[in-house]
Design a protein around this motif. Structure first.
Motif, PDB file in Angstrom:
ATOM      1  N   MET A 124     -65.894  19.656  29.751  1.00 12.16           N
ATOM      2  CA  MET A 124     -65.293  20.027  28.502  1.00 12.16           C
ATOM      3  C   MET A 124     -63.829  19.606  28.532  1.00 12.16           C
ATOM      4  O   MET A 124     -63.115  19.884  29.476  1.00 12.16           O
ATOM      5  CB  MET A 124     -65.425  21.545  28.347  1.00 12.16           C
ATOM      6  N   ASN A 125     -63.414  18.914  27.478  1.00 12.71           N
ATOM      7  CA  ASN A 125     -62.031  18.441  27.457  1.00 12.71           C
ATOM      8  C   ASN A 125     -61.089  19.537  26.942  1.00 12.71           C
ATOM      9  O   ASN A 125     -61.504  20.601  26.528  1.00 12.71           O
ATOM     10  CB  ASN A 125     -61.905  17.138  26.658  1.00 12.71           C
ATOM     11  N   GLU A 126     -59.808  19.243  26.964  1.00 12.10           N
ATOM     12  CA  GLU A 126     -58.762  20.197  26.589  1.00 12.10           C
ATOM     13  C   GLU A 126     -58.892  20.641  25.126  1.00 12.10           C
ATOM     14  O   GLU A 126     -58.708  21.816  24.808  1.00 12.10           O
ATOM     15  CB  GLU A 126     -57.388  19.551  26.827  1.00 12.10           C
ATOM     16  N   ARG A 127     -59.219  19.725  24.262  1.00 10.80           N
ATOM     17  CA  ARG A 127     -59.338  20.011  22.828  1.00 10.80           C
ATOM     18  C   ARG A 127     -60.485  20.999  22.567  1.00 10.80           C
ATOM     19  O   ARG A 127     -60.344  21.916  21.771  1.00 10.80           O
ATOM     20  CB  ARG A 127     -59.583  18.703  22.089  1.00 10.80           C
ATOM     21  N   GLU A 128     -61.607  20.810  23.230  1.00 10.55           N
ATOM     22  CA  GLU A 128     -62.742  21.713  23.067  1.00 10.55           C
ATOM     23  C   GLU A 128     -62.417  23.105  23.605  1.00 10.55           C
ATOM     24  O   GLU A 128     -62.830  24.112  23.015  1.00 10.55           O
ATOM     25  CB  GLU A 128     -63.977  21.149  23.774  1.00 10.55           C
ATOM     26  N   LYS A 129     -61.664  23.175  24.715  1.00  9.27           N
ATOM     27  CA  LYS A 129     -61.261  24.463  25.266  1.00  9.27           C
ATOM     28  C   LYS A 129     -60.355  25.210  24.295  1.00  9.27           C
ATOM     29  O   LYS A 129     -60.493  26.419  24.108  1.00  9.27           O
ATOM     30  CB  LYS A 129     -60.541  24.278  26.604  1.00  9.27           C
ATOM     31  N   GLU A 130     -59.435  24.488  23.668  1.00  6.82           N
ATOM     32  CA  GLU A 130     -58.533  25.098  22.683  1.00  6.82           C
ATOM     33  C   GLU A 130     -59.336  25.631  21.477  1.00  6.82           C
ATOM     34  O   GLU A 130     -59.065  26.733  20.981  1.00  6.82           O
ATOM     35  CB  GLU A 130     -57.500  24.090  22.193  1.00  6.82           C
ATOM     36  N   ALA A 131     -60.322  24.853  21.045  1.00  3.87           N
ATOM     37  CA  ALA A 131     -61.149  25.266  19.910  1.00  3.87           C
ATOM     38  C   ALA A 131     -61.941  26.524  20.243  1.00  3.87           C
ATOM     39  O   ALA A 131     -62.050  27.454  19.427  1.00  3.87           O
ATOM     40  CB  ALA A 131     -62.080  24.134  19.504  1.00  3.87           C
ATOM     41  N   GLU A 132     -62.483  26.576  21.453  1.00  3.03           N
ATOM     42  CA  GLU A 132     -63.239  27.761  21.869  1.00  3.03           C
ATOM     43  C   GLU A 132     -62.336  28.987  21.962  1.00  3.03           C
ATOM     44  O   GLU A 132     -62.716  30.076  21.549  1.00  3.03           O
ATOM     45  CB  GLU A 132     -63.912  27.509  23.223  1.00  3.03           C
ATOM     46  N   GLU A 133     -61.165  28.820  22.494  1.00  8.83           N
ATOM     47  CA  GLU A 133     -60.216  29.924  22.615  1.00  8.83           C
ATOM     48  C   GLU A 133     -59.807  30.425  21.227  1.00  8.83           C
ATOM     49  O   GLU A 133     -59.739  31.632  20.985  1.00  8.83           O
ATOM     50  CB  GLU A 133     -58.977  29.487  23.418  1.00  8.83           C
ATOM     51  N   TRP A 134     -59.559  29.503  20.335  1.00 12.66           N
ATOM     52  CA  TRP A 134     -59.204  29.872  18.950  1.00 12.66           C
ATOM     53  C   TRP A 134     -60.348  30.660  18.305  1.00 12.66           C
ATOM     54  O   TRP A 134     -60.119  31.680  17.669  1.00 12.66           O
ATOM     55  CB  TRP A 134     -58.901  28.603  18.138  1.00 12.66           C
ATOM     56  N   LEU A 135     -61.580  30.218  18.463  1.00 11.25           N
ATOM     57  CA  LEU A 135     -62.742  30.886  17.898  1.00 11.25           C
ATOM     58  C   LEU A 135     -62.898  32.293  18.481  1.00 11.25           C
ATOM     59  O   LEU A 135     -63.197  33.253  17.764  1.00 11.25           O
ATOM     60  CB  LEU A 135     -64.004  30.057  18.166  1.00 11.25           C
ATOM     61  N   ARG A 136     -62.679  32.444  19.765  1.00 10.29           N
ATOM     62  CA  ARG A 136     -62.747  33.759  20.402  1.00 10.29           C
ATOM     63  C   ARG A 136     -61.708  34.709  19.818  1.00 10.29           C
ATOM     64  O   ARG A 136     -61.989  35.875  19.554  1.00 10.29           O
ATOM     65  CB  ARG A 136     -62.519  33.606  21.913  1.00 10.29           C
ATOM     66  N   GLN A 137     -60.505  34.212  19.570  1.00  9.98           N
ATOM     67  CA  GLN A 137     -59.434  35.027  18.992  1.00  9.98           C
ATOM     68  C   GLN A 137     -59.776  35.448  17.551  1.00  9.98           C
ATOM     69  O   GLN A 137     -59.537  36.582  17.159  1.00  9.98           O
ATOM     70  CB  GLN A 137     -58.097  34.271  19.017  1.00  9.98           C
ATOM     71  N   VAL A 138     -60.350  34.545  16.793  1.00 10.31           N
ATOM     72  CA  VAL A 138     -60.734  34.843  15.414  1.00 10.31           C
ATOM     73  C   VAL A 138     -61.796  35.929  15.402  1.00 10.31           C
ATOM     74  O   VAL A 138     -61.743  36.868  14.607  1.00 10.31           O
ATOM     75  CB  VAL A 138     -61.223  33.570  14.684  1.00 10.31           C
ATOM     76  N   LYS A 139     -62.791  35.822  16.283  1.00  8.40           N
ATOM     77  CA  LYS A 139     -63.859  36.822  16.342  1.00  8.40           C
ATOM     78  C   LYS A 139     -63.318  38.203  16.692  1.00  8.40           C
ATOM     79  O   LYS A 139     -63.821  39.211  16.225  1.00  8.40           O
ATOM     80  CB  LYS A 139     -64.922  36.403  17.349  1.00  8.40           C
ATOM     81  N   LYS A 140     -62.278  38.268  17.538  1.00 10.53           N
ATOM     82  CA  LYS A 140     -61.689  39.550  17.917  1.00 10.53           C
ATOM     83  C   LYS A 140     -60.957  40.209  16.750  1.00 10.53           C
ATOM     84  O   LYS A 140     -60.987  41.418  16.598  1.00 10.53           O
ATOM     85  CB  LYS A 140     -60.693  39.372  19.065  1.00 10.53           C
ATOM     86  N   THR A 141     -60.302  39.411  15.926  1.00  8.57           N
ATOM     87  CA  THR A 141     -59.448  39.964  14.868  1.00  8.57           C
ATOM     88  C   THR A 141     -60.118  40.020  13.505  1.00  8.57           C
ATOM     89  O   THR A 141     -59.611  40.688  12.608  1.00  8.57           O
ATOM     90  CB  THR A 141     -58.154  39.126  14.734  1.00  8.57           C
ATOM     91  N   TYR A 142     -61.253  39.365  13.314  1.00  7.14           N
ATOM     92  CA  TYR A 142     -61.921  39.347  12.008  1.00  7.14           C
ATOM     93  C   TYR A 142     -62.558  40.701  11.721  1.00  7.14           C
ATOM     94  O   TYR A 142     -63.262  41.266  12.552  1.00  7.14           O
ATOM     95  CB  TYR A 142     -63.001  38.253  11.964  1.00  7.14           C
ATOM     96  N   ILE A 143     -62.288  41.243  10.553  1.00  7.96           N
ATOM     97  CA  ILE A 143     -62.878  42.511  10.128  1.00  7.96           C
ATOM     98  C   ILE A 143     -63.835  42.221   8.979  1.00  7.96           C
ATOM     99  O   ILE A 143     -63.432  41.795   7.895  1.00  7.96           O
ATOM    100  CB  ILE A 143     -61.787  43.501   9.670  1.00  7.96           C
ATOM    101  N   ASP A 144     -65.116  42.468   9.229  1.00  9.13           N
ATOM    102  CA  ASP A 144     -66.141  42.234   8.220  1.00  9.13           C
ATOM    103  C   ASP A 144     -66.112  43.370   7.197  1.00  9.13           C
ATOM    104  O   ASP A 144     -66.118  44.538   7.550  1.00  9.13           O
ATOM    105  CB  ASP A 144     -67.518  42.170   8.888  1.00  9.13           C
ATOM    106  N   ARG A 145     -66.058  43.025   5.919  1.00  9.43           N
ATOM    107  CA  ARG A 145     -66.008  44.049   4.867  1.00  9.43           C
ATOM    108  C   ARG A 145     -67.396  44.556   4.502  1.00  9.43           C
ATOM    109  O   ARG A 145     -67.556  45.354   3.602  1.00  9.43           O
ATOM    110  CB  ARG A 145     -65.343  43.480   3.624  1.00  9.43           C
ATOM    111  N   GLY A 146     -68.412  44.103   5.185  1.00  6.95           N
ATOM    112  CA  GLY A 146     -69.771  44.578   4.938  1.00  6.95           C
ATOM    113  C   GLY A 146     -70.238  44.237   3.535  1.00  6.95           C
ATOM    114  O   GLY A 146     -70.031  43.136   3.042  1.00  6.95           O
ATOM    115  N   MET A 147     -70.837  45.221   2.875  1.00 11.59           N
ATOM    116  CA  MET A 147     -71.400  44.999   1.538  1.00 11.59           C
ATOM    117  C   MET A 147     -70.326  44.808   0.469  1.00 11.59           C
ATOM    118  O   MET A 147     -70.603  44.304  -0.604  1.00 11.59           O
ATOM    119  CB  MET A 147     -72.307  46.179   1.149  1.00 11.59           C
TER     120      MET A 147
END
Length: 128
Positions: free
Chosen positions: A1-24
């Motif tokens: 895995m190259n550096e760019r893919e690692k950065e993308a994965e890290e960014w996605l992990r951060q988004v998942k931690k902070t995203y609040i689903d409003r449900g219905m």
């Protein structure tokens, strides 16, 4: 895995931690106005209280139904049964289109046909 893919994965992990689903809540804007109007109408009907009309004998009810049938008149029927809240439902209204044994076939204004047992009718009157 190259550096760019690692950065993308890290960014996605951060988004998942902070995203609040409003449900219905996020879908509430998609209700059709017809659906919300129908829901409001049902809510209004549930709040409405229908007063008990005078109880009629089977003979009296039969006379009213026979006249409505022979003259093609609209009849209003209050059923004897109470709903879950122990109150009467709205009257059934329509034209008597047929008799069969102890049942009548009532065609409502919208075209639906109700099969009604005559013994379950509390009050019947010709509307117009």
């Amino acid at each position: 895995m190259n550096e760019r893919e690692k950065e993308a994965e890290e960014w996605l992990r951060q988004v998942k931690k902070t995203y609040i689903d409003r449900g219905m809540m996020k879908w509430s804007g998609f209700y059709l106005s017809d659906h919300t109007a129908q829901m409001e109408e049902e809510r209004r009907k549930r709040k409405q209280i229908f007063v008990a009309k005078s109880e009629m004998s089977l003979e009296q009810i039969g006379e009213v139904l026979e006249e409505a049938f022979s003259k093609g008149r609209v009849v209003s029927l209050q059923m004897a049964e109470l709903n879950e809240e122990h109150v009467y439902e709205a009257d059934l209204t329509g034209k008597v289109i047929s008799f069969l044994e102890n049942r009548i076939y009532l065609q409502e204004k919208k075209g639906a046909i109700q099969i009604v047992s005559i013994e379950k009718i509390r009050h019947a009157e010709i509307v117009h």
